[in-house]
Design an enzyme around this catalytic site. Structure first.
Site, PDB file in Angstrom:
ATOM      1  N   GLU A  36       0.522  -1.414  -0.328  1.00  0.00           N
ATOM      2  CA  GLU A  36      -0.138   0.345  -0.099  1.00  0.00           C
ATOM      3  C   GLU A  36       0.570   1.188   0.075  1.00  0.00           C
ATOM      4  OE1 GLU A  36      -2.741   0.718  -0.340  1.00  0.00           O
ATOM      5  OE2 GLU A  36      -4.287  -0.071   0.974  1.00  0.00           O
ATOM      6  N   ASP A  37       0.271   2.538  -0.660  1.00  0.00           N
ATOM      7  CA  ASP A  37       0.708   3.468  -0.554  1.00  0.00           C
ATOM      8  C   ASP A  37       0.731   4.394   0.907  1.00  0.00           C
ATOM      9  OD1 ASP A  37      -1.474   4.071  -1.093  1.00  0.00           O
ATOM     10  OD2 ASP A  37      -1.254   5.808  -2.516  1.00  0.00           O
ATOM     11  N   ASP A  74      -5.020   4.985   6.282  1.00  0.00           N
ATOM     12  CA  ASP A  74      -5.641   6.217   6.476  1.00  0.00           C
ATOM     13  C   ASP A  74      -6.376   5.827   7.634  1.00  0.00           C
ATOM     14  OD1 ASP A  74      -5.275   8.946   5.505  1.00  0.00           O
ATOM     15  OD2 ASP A  74      -5.966   8.290   3.696  1.00  0.00           O
ATOM     16  N   PHE A  82      -3.469  15.881   5.080  1.00  0.00           N
ATOM     17  CA  PHE A  82      -3.312  16.097   2.829  1.00  0.00           C
ATOM     18  C   PHE A  82      -1.996  16.030   2.549  1.00  0.00           C
ATOM     19  CE2 PHE A  82      -4.835  15.730  -0.921  1.00  0.00           C
ATOM     20  CZ  PHE A  82      -5.754  14.157  -1.038  1.00  0.00           C
ATOM     21  N   ARG A 117       1.302  12.587  -8.079  1.00  0.00           N
ATOM     22  CA  ARG A 117       1.117  11.169  -8.429  1.00  0.00           C
ATOM     23  C   ARG A 117       2.655  10.609  -8.850  1.00  0.00           C
ATOM     24  NH1 ARG A 117      -3.118   7.530  -7.035  1.00  0.00           N
ATOM     25  NH2 ARG A 117      -4.669   8.347  -8.041  1.00  0.00           N
TER      26      ARG A 117
END
Length: 184
Positions: free
Chosen positions: A103-104, A107, A156, A169
């Protein structure tokens, strides 16, 4: 792209390209040790994990297979609908395989928790998680993550696979956007 290319869209660089690379070296070494002699399948979660998956896999000293999955819990909005949909399923059979979800960012953990249960129901030998970023303060469910690059605040963030409106990205670093970009 580098920070100067972003002009006033970038508020600050949170993690540099060098920091990300150094941490990936450490994670790859641990994965190599943990999975020595085993048949490891890396499962990347699209689209965000593309950069992490590519860089991590190239740092591994053992042969691995890779597959991709795309899931959504957002629909057209910006908050989770609570319903997870598989947009692209795996091509590989997981039966008896050691699986590492890549995963990046994690959250709330809600979608990842669902994905973990889904993959475990497919009969793998093991399923573990590696993520470049985790926001512990945003967690709504407990998800056991074996490999964590960095714990970060709830800001964020964009870059290194993470986007805002499908942009940013391709940044080789992780940064925060200036509030004027997203309307706050």
């Amino acid at each position: 792209m580098d920070p100067a290319d972003m002009g006033d869209d970038l508020e600050r660089v949170l993690l540099s390209e060098e920091q990300l690379g150094a941490r990936l070296d450490e994670i790859a070494a641990q994965i190599d040790a943990d999975y020595a002699g085993r048949d490891l399948l890396l499962v990347g979660v699209l689209k965000g994990a593309v950069m992490v998956m590519a860089d991590l896999s190239r740092r591994l000293h053992s042969s691995v297979e890779m597959d991709w999955m795309a899931v959504s819990s957002y629909g057209a909005g910006t908050t989770s609908s609570g319903v997870v949909r598989i947009l692209k399923d795996l091509d590989a059979d997981l039966t008896g395989r050691d699986v590492l979800i890549v995963e990046d960012i994690i959250d709330s953990g809600l979608t990842l928790s669902w994905l973990l249960a889904n993959l475990r129901s497919r009969g793998p030998a093991s399923v573990e998680i590696a993520t470049m970023l985790r926001k512990p303060e945003a967690a709504k469910v407990e998800v056991d993550v074996r490999y964590v690059g960095f714990d970060i605040p709830t800001d964020f963030v964009v870059g290194y696979g993470l986007d805002y409106a499908e942009k940013y990205r391709n940044l080789p670093f992780v940064g925060t956007l200036a509030p004027h970009v997203y309307g706050d």
